[in-house]
Design a protein around this motif. Sequence first.
Motif, PDB file in Angstrom:
ATOM      1  N   GLN A   1       0.814  -1.217   0.000  1.00  0.00           N
ATOM      2  CA  GLN A   1       0.000   0.000   0.000  1.00  0.00           C
ATOM      3  C   GLN A   1       0.848   1.268   0.000  1.00  0.00           C
ATOM      4  O   GLN A   1       0.302   2.366   0.006  1.00  0.00           O
ATOM      5  CB  GLN A   1      -0.891   0.008   1.240  1.00  0.00           C
ATOM      6  N   TYR A   2       2.154   1.158   0.010  1.00  0.00           N
ATOM      7  CA  TYR A   2       3.032   2.316   0.120  1.00  0.00           C
ATOM      8  C   TYR A   2       3.166   3.010  -1.223  1.00  0.00           C
ATOM      9  O   TYR A   2       3.439   2.393  -2.246  1.00  0.00           O
ATOM     10  CB  TYR A   2       4.410   1.869   0.602  1.00  0.00           C
ATOM     11  N   ASP A   3       2.982   4.315  -1.194  1.00  0.00           N
ATOM     12  CA  ASP A   3       3.147   5.128  -2.395  1.00  0.00           C
ATOM     13  C   ASP A   3       4.290   6.105  -2.128  1.00  0.00           C
ATOM     14  O   ASP A   3       4.135   7.062  -1.366  1.00  0.00           O
ATOM     15  CB  ASP A   3       1.850   5.864  -2.710  1.00  0.00           C
ATOM     16  N   ALA A   4       5.425   5.864  -2.738  1.00  0.00           N
ATOM     17  CA  ALA A   4       6.617   6.668  -2.480  1.00  0.00           C
ATOM     18  C   ALA A   4       6.436   8.106  -2.957  1.00  0.00           C
ATOM     19  O   ALA A   4       6.885   9.047  -2.296  1.00  0.00           O
ATOM     20  CB  ALA A   4       7.827   6.039  -3.153  1.00  0.00           C
ATOM     21  N   VAL A   5       5.777   8.309  -4.073  1.00  0.00           N
ATOM     22  CA  VAL A   5       5.577   9.665  -4.596  1.00  0.00           C
ATOM     23  C   VAL A   5       4.679  10.464  -3.663  1.00  0.00           C
ATOM     24  O   VAL A   5       4.950  11.633  -3.361  1.00  0.00           O
ATOM     25  CB  VAL A   5       4.986   9.603  -6.028  1.00  0.00           C
ATOM     26  N   LYS A   6       3.628   9.848  -3.184  1.00  0.00           N
ATOM     27  CA  LYS A   6       2.714  10.519  -2.247  1.00  0.00           C
ATOM     28  C   LYS A   6       3.460  10.888  -0.957  1.00  0.00           C
ATOM     29  O   LYS A   6       3.305  11.986  -0.423  1.00  0.00           O
ATOM     30  CB  LYS A   6       1.546   9.592  -1.945  1.00  0.00           C
ATOM     31  N   GLU A   7       4.291   9.983  -0.466  1.00  0.00           N
ATOM     32  CA  GLU A   7       5.071  10.233   0.750  1.00  0.00           C
ATOM     33  C   GLU A   7       6.071  11.359   0.513  1.00  0.00           C
ATOM     34  O   GLU A   7       6.264  12.233   1.364  1.00  0.00           O
ATOM     35  CB  GLU A   7       5.794   8.956   1.159  1.00  0.00           C
ATOM     36  N   PHE A   8       6.716  11.353  -0.654  1.00  0.00           N
ATOM     37  CA  PHE A   8       7.667  12.412  -0.983  1.00  0.00           C
ATOM     38  C   PHE A   8       6.970  13.771  -1.026  1.00  0.00           C
ATOM     39  O   PHE A   8       7.468  14.753  -0.473  1.00  0.00           O
ATOM     40  CB  PHE A   8       8.333  12.119  -2.326  1.00  0.00           C
TER      41      PHE A   8
END
Length: 78
Positions: free
Chosen positions: A54-61
């Motif tokens: 479920q991890y979205d790296a772009v959203k977290e960035f």
Amino acid sequence: MSLLPKPAVMRNLLQRRLKFHLPMGFTLGLILALAYKYGVSEPRKQTYADFYKQYDAVKEFNAMREAGVFESVRPSGE
């Protein structure tokens, strides 16, 4: 004066002890290794797998960029 007999208990003591302790040590080591693998390692791998599904790296960035965490990246509002 008579000579004392040699103590028979000490003869081959190491070999007699190793016949018991060596297999017991290997067995206990194997049991503990399996317990660690299935009690700690496998659940940890599953937890990481579930997190990264479920991890979205772009959203977290973008969230960190908006919060001002990075000094070299400007927020999108500027």
